[in-house]
Design a protein around this motif. Structure first.
Motif, PDB file in Angstrom:
ATOM      1  N   ALA A  36       0.820  -1.213   0.000  1.00 56.19           N
ATOM      2  CA  ALA A  36       0.000   0.000   0.000  1.00 56.19           C
ATOM      3  C   ALA A  36       0.851   1.259   0.000  1.00 56.19           C
ATOM      4  O   ALA A  36       0.408   2.316  -0.478  1.00 56.19           O
ATOM      5  CB  ALA A  36      -0.931  -0.002   1.213  1.00 56.19           C
ATOM      6  N   ASP A  37       2.082   1.163   0.515  1.00 56.94           N
ATOM      7  CA  ASP A  37       2.974   2.323   0.579  1.00 56.94           C
ATOM      8  C   ASP A  37       3.650   2.631  -0.757  1.00 56.94           C
ATOM      9  O   ASP A  37       4.322   3.651  -0.888  1.00 56.94           O
ATOM     10  CB  ASP A  37       4.045   2.099   1.650  1.00 56.94           C
ATOM     11  CG  ASP A  37       3.480   2.177   3.065  1.00 56.94           C
ATOM     12  OD1 ASP A  37       2.383   2.727   3.221  1.00 56.94           O
ATOM     13  OD2 ASP A  37       4.140   1.681   3.995  1.00 56.94           O
ATOM     14  N   VAL A  38       3.500   1.738  -1.718  1.00 57.08           N
ATOM     15  CA  VAL A  38       4.076   1.980  -3.050  1.00 57.08           C
ATOM     16  C   VAL A  38       3.302   3.118  -3.703  1.00 57.08           C
ATOM     17  O   VAL A  38       2.082   3.040  -3.864  1.00 57.08           O
ATOM     18  CB  VAL A  38       4.019   0.699  -3.907  1.00 57.08           C
ATOM     19  CG1 VAL A  38       4.415   1.010  -5.348  1.00 57.08           C
ATOM     20  CG2 VAL A  38       4.920  -0.378  -3.323  1.00 57.08           C
ATOM     21  N   SER A  39       4.013   4.172  -4.073  1.00 56.01           N
ATOM     22  CA  SER A  39       3.333   5.370  -4.581  1.00 56.01           C
ATOM     23  C   SER A  39       3.580   5.639  -6.058  1.00 56.01           C
ATOM     24  O   SER A  39       2.755   6.267  -6.725  1.00 56.01           O
ATOM     25  CB  SER A  39       3.783   6.594  -3.768  1.00 56.01           C
ATOM     26  OG  SER A  39       5.199   6.734  -3.837  1.00 56.01           O
ATOM     27  N   ASP A  40       4.698   5.158  -6.582  1.00 57.40           N
ATOM     28  CA  ASP A  40       5.032   5.436  -7.981  1.00 57.40           C
ATOM     29  C   ASP A  40       4.061   4.723  -8.912  1.00 57.40           C
ATOM     30  O   ASP A  40       3.791   3.525  -8.754  1.00 57.40           O
ATOM     31  CB  ASP A  40       6.467   4.991  -8.281  1.00 57.40           C
ATOM     32  CG  ASP A  40       6.856   5.275  -9.719  1.00 57.40           C
ATOM     33  OD1 ASP A  40       7.058   6.448 -10.049  1.00 57.40           O
ATOM     34  OD2 ASP A  40       6.926   4.315 -10.513  1.00 57.40           O
ATOM     35  N   ARG A  99      -3.399  -6.291 -17.409  1.00 54.41           N
ATOM     36  CA  ARG A  99      -2.628  -6.960 -16.367  1.00 54.41           C
ATOM     37  C   ARG A  99      -3.500  -7.366 -15.189  1.00 54.41           C
ATOM     38  O   ARG A  99      -3.347  -8.450 -14.633  1.00 54.41           O
ATOM     39  CB  ARG A  99      -1.498  -6.048 -15.867  1.00 54.41           C
ATOM     40  CG  ARG A  99      -0.334  -5.888 -16.815  1.00 54.41           C
ATOM     41  CD  ARG A  99       0.788  -5.113 -16.150  1.00 54.41           C
ATOM     42  NE  ARG A  99       1.362  -5.852 -15.023  1.00 54.41           N
ATOM     43  CZ  ARG A  99       2.135  -5.310 -14.103  1.00 54.41           C
ATOM     44  NH1 ARG A  99       2.422  -4.025 -14.152  1.00 54.41           N
ATOM     45  NH2 ARG A  99       2.629  -6.050 -13.121  1.00 54.41           N
ATOM     46  N   LEU A 100      -4.425  -6.498 -14.815  1.00 50.23           N
ATOM     47  CA  LEU A 100      -5.310  -6.802 -13.687  1.00 50.23           C
ATOM     48  C   LEU A 100      -6.251  -7.964 -14.023  1.00 50.23           C
ATOM     49  O   LEU A 100      -6.515  -8.826 -13.182  1.00 50.23           O
ATOM     50  CB  LEU A 100      -6.108  -5.562 -13.296  1.00 50.23           C
ATOM     51  CG  LEU A 100      -5.287  -4.389 -12.732  1.00 50.23           C
ATOM     52  CD1 LEU A 100      -6.175  -3.166 -12.521  1.00 50.23           C
ATOM     53  CD2 LEU A 100      -4.595  -4.777 -11.435  1.00 50.23           C
ATOM     54  N   VAL A 101      -6.731  -7.998 -15.255  1.00 51.67           N
ATOM     55  CA  VAL A 101      -7.594  -9.102 -15.685  1.00 51.67           C
ATOM     56  C   VAL A 101      -6.833 -10.420 -15.622  1.00 51.67           C
ATOM     57  O   VAL A 101      -7.336 -11.430 -15.095  1.00 51.67           O
ATOM     58  CB  VAL A 101      -8.140  -8.848 -17.110  1.00 51.67           C
ATOM     59  CG1 VAL A 101      -8.742 -10.125 -17.705  1.00 51.67           C
ATOM     60  CG2 VAL A 101      -9.160  -7.733 -17.102  1.00 51.67           C
ATOM     61  N   LEU A 102      -5.632 -10.425 -16.166  1.00 50.96           N
ATOM     62  CA  LEU A 102      -4.830 -11.653 -16.161  1.00 50.96           C
ATOM     63  C   LEU A 102      -4.513 -12.100 -14.735  1.00 50.96           C
ATOM     64  O   LEU A 102      -4.504 -13.298 -14.438  1.00 50.96           O
ATOM     65  CB  LEU A 102      -3.548 -11.446 -16.961  1.00 50.96           C
ATOM     66  CG  LEU A 102      -3.718 -11.389 -18.479  1.00 50.96           C
ATOM     67  CD1 LEU A 102      -2.422 -10.941 -19.152  1.00 50.96           C
ATOM     68  CD2 LEU A 102      -4.147 -12.754 -19.024  1.00 50.96           C
ATOM     69  N   GLY A 112       4.373   3.720 -11.852  1.00 52.47           N
ATOM     70  CA  GLY A 112       4.973   2.624 -12.610  1.00 52.47           C
ATOM     71  C   GLY A 112       4.981   1.303 -11.869  1.00 52.47           C
ATOM     72  O   GLY A 112       5.054   0.235 -12.495  1.00 52.47           O
ATOM     73  N   HIS A 113       4.932   1.341 -10.534  1.00 51.92           N
ATOM     74  CA  HIS A 113       4.963   0.113  -9.734  1.00 51.92           C
ATOM     75  C   HIS A 113       3.648  -0.150  -9.013  1.00 51.92           C
ATOM     76  O   HIS A 113       3.511  -1.177  -8.335  1.00 51.92           O
ATOM     77  CB  HIS A 113       6.098   0.198  -8.711  1.00 51.92           C
ATOM     78  CG  HIS A 113       7.450   0.415  -9.321  1.00 51.92           C
ATOM     79  ND1 HIS A 113       8.034  -0.487 -10.182  1.00 51.92           N
ATOM     80  CD2 HIS A 113       8.328   1.454  -9.210  1.00 51.92           C
ATOM     81  CE1 HIS A 113       9.205  -0.022 -10.567  1.00 51.92           C
ATOM     82  NE2 HIS A 113       9.404   1.142 -10.006  1.00 51.92           N
ATOM     83  N   ARG A 114       2.701   0.765  -9.152  1.00 50.94           N
ATOM     84  CA  ARG A 114       1.463   0.652  -8.376  1.00 50.94           C
ATOM     85  C   ARG A 114       0.655  -0.576  -8.783  1.00 50.94           C
ATOM     86  O   ARG A 114       0.089  -1.269  -7.936  1.00 50.94           O
ATOM     87  CB  ARG A 114       0.617   1.925  -8.576  1.00 50.94           C
ATOM     88  CG  ARG A 114      -0.592   1.992  -7.703  1.00 50.94           C
ATOM     89  CD  ARG A 114      -0.223   2.296  -6.253  1.00 50.94           C
ATOM     90  NE  ARG A 114      -1.359   2.040  -5.374  1.00 50.94           N
ATOM     91  CZ  ARG A 114      -1.316   1.259  -4.323  1.00 50.94           C
ATOM     92  NH1 ARG A 114      -0.197   0.636  -3.994  1.00 50.94           N
ATOM     93  NH2 ARG A 114      -2.368   1.082  -3.574  1.00 50.94           N
ATOM     94  N   THR A 115       0.601  -0.880 -10.075  1.00 55.00           N
ATOM     95  CA  THR A 115      -0.157  -2.034 -10.526  1.00 55.00           C
ATOM     96  C   THR A 115       0.408  -3.325  -9.945  1.00 55.00           C
ATOM     97  O   THR A 115      -0.337  -4.205  -9.495  1.00 55.00           O
ATOM     98  CB  THR A 115      -0.170  -2.104 -12.066  1.00 55.00           C
ATOM     99  OG1 THR A 115      -0.704  -0.888 -12.580  1.00 55.00           O
ATOM    100  CG2 THR A 115      -0.999  -3.269 -12.559  1.00 55.00           C
ATOM    101  N   GLU A 116       1.734  -3.432  -9.952  1.00 61.34           N
ATOM    102  CA  GLU A 116       2.378  -4.623  -9.381  1.00 61.34           C
ATOM    103  C   GLU A 116       2.045  -4.758  -7.900  1.00 61.34           C
ATOM    104  O   GLU A 116       1.801  -5.864  -7.398  1.00 61.34           O
ATOM    105  CB  GLU A 116       3.885  -4.537  -9.582  1.00 61.34           C
ATOM    106  CG  GLU A 116       4.662  -5.738  -9.089  1.00 61.34           C
ATOM    107  CD  GLU A 116       4.346  -7.015  -9.847  1.00 61.34           C
ATOM    108  OE1 GLU A 116       4.518  -8.099  -9.268  1.00 61.34           O
ATOM    109  OE2 GLU A 116       3.920  -6.926 -11.014  1.00 61.34           O
ATOM    110  N   ALA A 117       2.019  -3.631  -7.186  1.00 62.02           N
ATOM    111  CA  ALA A 117       1.683  -3.660  -5.762  1.00 62.02           C
ATOM    112  C   ALA A 117       0.251  -4.145  -5.547  1.00 62.02           C
ATOM    113  O   ALA A 117      -0.023  -4.927  -4.627  1.00 62.02           O
ATOM    114  CB  ALA A 117       1.883  -2.275  -5.159  1.00 62.02           C
ATOM    115  N   ILE A 118      -0.677  -3.700  -6.384  1.00 60.50           N
ATOM    116  CA  ILE A 118      -2.074  -4.132  -6.266  1.00 60.50           C
ATOM    117  C   ILE A 118      -2.187  -5.639  -6.507  1.00 60.50           C
ATOM    118  O   ILE A 118      -2.875  -6.361  -5.775  1.00 60.50           O
ATOM    119  CB  ILE A 118      -2.954  -3.354  -7.262  1.00 60.50           C
ATOM    120  CG1 ILE A 118      -3.048  -1.884  -6.852  1.00 60.50           C
ATOM    121  CG2 ILE A 118      -4.342  -3.975  -7.379  1.00 60.50           C
ATOM    122  CD1 ILE A 118      -3.694  -0.997  -7.903  1.00 60.50           C
TER     123      ILE A 118
END
Length: 572
Positions: free
Chosen positions: A347-351, A391-394, A353-359
């Motif tokens: 949840a602390d990931v803010s960028d 990416r979220l669907v996959l 570019g990396h937010r999707t990976e964090a989710i």
């Protein structure tokens, strides 16, 4: 308005300065002119100055460049010529830049910067039709001849100046000729080595690096360059040995030790590499990059606590890749079963570019705890970018597949395919789900659609061929599909496994064994092991088969195919 008036004021001041003689020195110390021309400040000159500056302020950079070039021609002032060159380059007008740089070089013949810049522009791909490479060589030869104490620096800058020449072999030949008078200087050989590397001539590069070190033994730039050449030539072990010897000779050299540590990483000697990075930390305990390197290596070595400690230190020291570190820390916590802590890191990931990976990782963490509905809700958030949505669907499909809900996963992916029916990744995932549901017609339809859209999609060929072979269907066609897949992706262990399996289905056990042993030597995968064990068993090599099954079951005790095959054959 105030900013615009300030620009005009500066222009007027520069214009007033034109009437003075003397020597002008640039901010970087480069002399732009000797005795400056006694240029009378006429109304026309001042008008051109103001017009050029106003055009630039309004964003009409091309017009500003042309006006400055006209002014440089009429005044022959090196400061004006320099300004004209800079603005023409900014406007990406190569021809104007060449003309302005020519004037600058002519009126300031002692200016190294003018000649270097002219050579660089003249050597660019866009300028090749207008200026012969001989002109580049002449300008650079003048720079070197008049370098005096700056000769080593200018030699090392040759390849940077020639970087925009598309023909790297021609650039290398220019460097060879330019350095010929200076072969007693180690930097000349370094320039030759660099040019040879760029031209992909590793042996020539290595010989030049050795010549530099013969002139100056133990010279760090030469040592590091030689190690780089060896690594790029595929001789990583030799580079590592040479760096190790140099570190022993000069143990206090941080640059040598860092290069040695990186070479150890390249040779997968992770524990030794980590020891070297730890040694470097003794002298720089707040170095965020070193802490990060120790963290990554500890993670690679399976030492999660050490990795976590190092990542936290890197984070505290202000490492620029803070969000990547947070992702690592979240994964470490998740691996320990500390889901809440892991999800806090994510949840602390803010960028962005990396937010999707964090989710996605947060959703995976929830799913591990049996909270699949919450995980799916997290992944079903609307995304602004189509690629993010994909990416979220996959990710949701993979969670459902892993939860043994292939039917629900197929519904999700079919819904996405209505929006993008020709997305090959979505089609492939849906085909694999259809295969699990034993909907072979749907699987085949979608795999053939992928092959139609992308004839070089190796995994689509392989998946279709293997599915047919595993069901003892159309074995000749299955063999052709798998052979085509192997042409597209040689040495892929899963395709080799498929090829071995189709040979087994066709009754050629020895050919099957050859391909399956090769596949297993590349990757000790559970399903490859199941196939290899079965072929060995069929060949009456039952002790070898038992060894394969025992080894694979120890590593993959829950693999369904492996367990089913062992039970069917009576191995267990």
């Amino acid at each position: 308005m105030k900013t615009h008036l300030k620009r005009l004021a500066r222009s007027v001041c520069l214009a007033l300065a034109l009437g003075t003689g003397g020597t002008a020195v640039a901010a970087n110390g480069d002399i732009v002119g000797g005795a400056l021309p006694a240029q009378e400040l006429t109304a026309r000159t001042l008008y051109h100055f103001l017009l050029a500056e106003i055009a630039g302020a309004r964003g009409e950079i091309g017009l500003s460049a042309q006006l400055y070039l006209d002014l440089a021609r009429s005044t022959r002032d090196p400061r004006i010529a320099r300004r004209a060159t800079e603005i023409a380059m900014y406007s990406r007008n190569v021809q104007l830049a060449i003309q302005a740089a020519h004037i600058w070089s002519e009126v300031a013949p002692e200016s190294e910067e003018a000649r270097r810049l002219l050579a660089s522009i003249a050597g660019s791909g866009e300028a090749r039709d207008s200026i012969d490479l001989d002109a580049v060589q002449i300008q650079l030869a003048r720079v070197l001849a008049q370098s005096s104490e700056r000769l080593p620096q200018n030699l090392l800058g040759l390849n940077r100046t020639l970087a925009r020449i598309p023909d790297k072999q021609a650039a290398k030949e220019i460097v060879q000729r330019l350095t010929e008078p200076y072969l007693e200087v180690p930097e000349a050989h370094v320039a030759r080595a660099q040019a040879a590397m760029i031209a992909e001539s590793p042996m020539e590069a290595l010989a030049a690096a050795d010549s530099a070190l013969a002139l100056r033994p133990g010279w760090e730039p030469g040592v590091l360059l030689k190690a780089q050449i060896l690594q790029q030539a595929g001789a990583g072990a030799e580079a590592m040995r040479q760096l190790e010897a140099e570190v022993k000779r000069a143990p206090e050299s941080r640059s040598l030790r860092q290069a040695y540590a990186r070479a150890l990483v390249g040779n997968q000697r992770f524990a030794e590499a980590r020891a070297e990075f730890r040694h470097l930390l003794v002298g720089a305990p707040e170095d965020a990059e070193l802490h990060y390197a120790v963290g990554l290596l500890s993670l690679q070595l399976g030492e999660a606590s050490e990795a976590e400690s190092s990542f936290l230190r890197a984070l505290a020291a202000g490492h620029p890749q803070a969000d990547i570190i947070r992702l690592h820390l979240g994964q470490i916590a998740d691996g320990r079963g500390e889901g809440e802590r892991a999800r806090q890191w994510f949840a602390d990931v803010s960028d962005e570019g990396h937010r999707t990976e964090a989710i996605i990782r947060s959703a995976q963490s929830l799913a591990k705890e049996g909270r699949l509905d919450e995980a799916r809700t997290l992944l079903q958030a609307e995304a602004d970018e189509p690629e993010t949505q994909r990416r979220l669907v996959l990710a949701e499909v993979h969670l459902l597949r892993d939860a043994n809900q292939p039917g629900e996963a197929l519904l999700v992916i079919d819904d996405a395919l209505r929006e993008t029916p020709d997305d090959t990744d979505l089609l492939y995932e849906s085909a694999m789900l259809a295969e699990r549901l034993d909907r072979i017609d749907l699987m085949e339809t979608r795999l053939r659609r992928i092959i139609e859209l992308d004839p070089e999609h190796a995994h689509a060929h392989n998946a279709l061929g293997y599915s047919l072979a595993d069901r003892n269907l159309r074995l000749d066609e299955a063999h052709e599909l798998i052979e085509r897949a192997l042409e597209l992706a040689p040495d892929d262990p899963f395709i080799l496994d498929s090829l071995g399996w189709v040979h087994f289905r066709r009754g050629d056990k020895l050919a099957a064994l050859e391909h399956l042993e090769r596949a297993y030597s590349i990757r000790q995968d559970a399903e490859i092991a199941a196939h290899l064990g079965e072929v060995l068993w069929a060949l009456e090599r039952k002790d070898a088969a038992r060894r394969i099954f025992d080894e694979a079951l120890s590593a993959h005790p829950d693999n369904r195919l492996l367990n089913d095959t062992a039970l069917r054959l009576g191995v267990r």
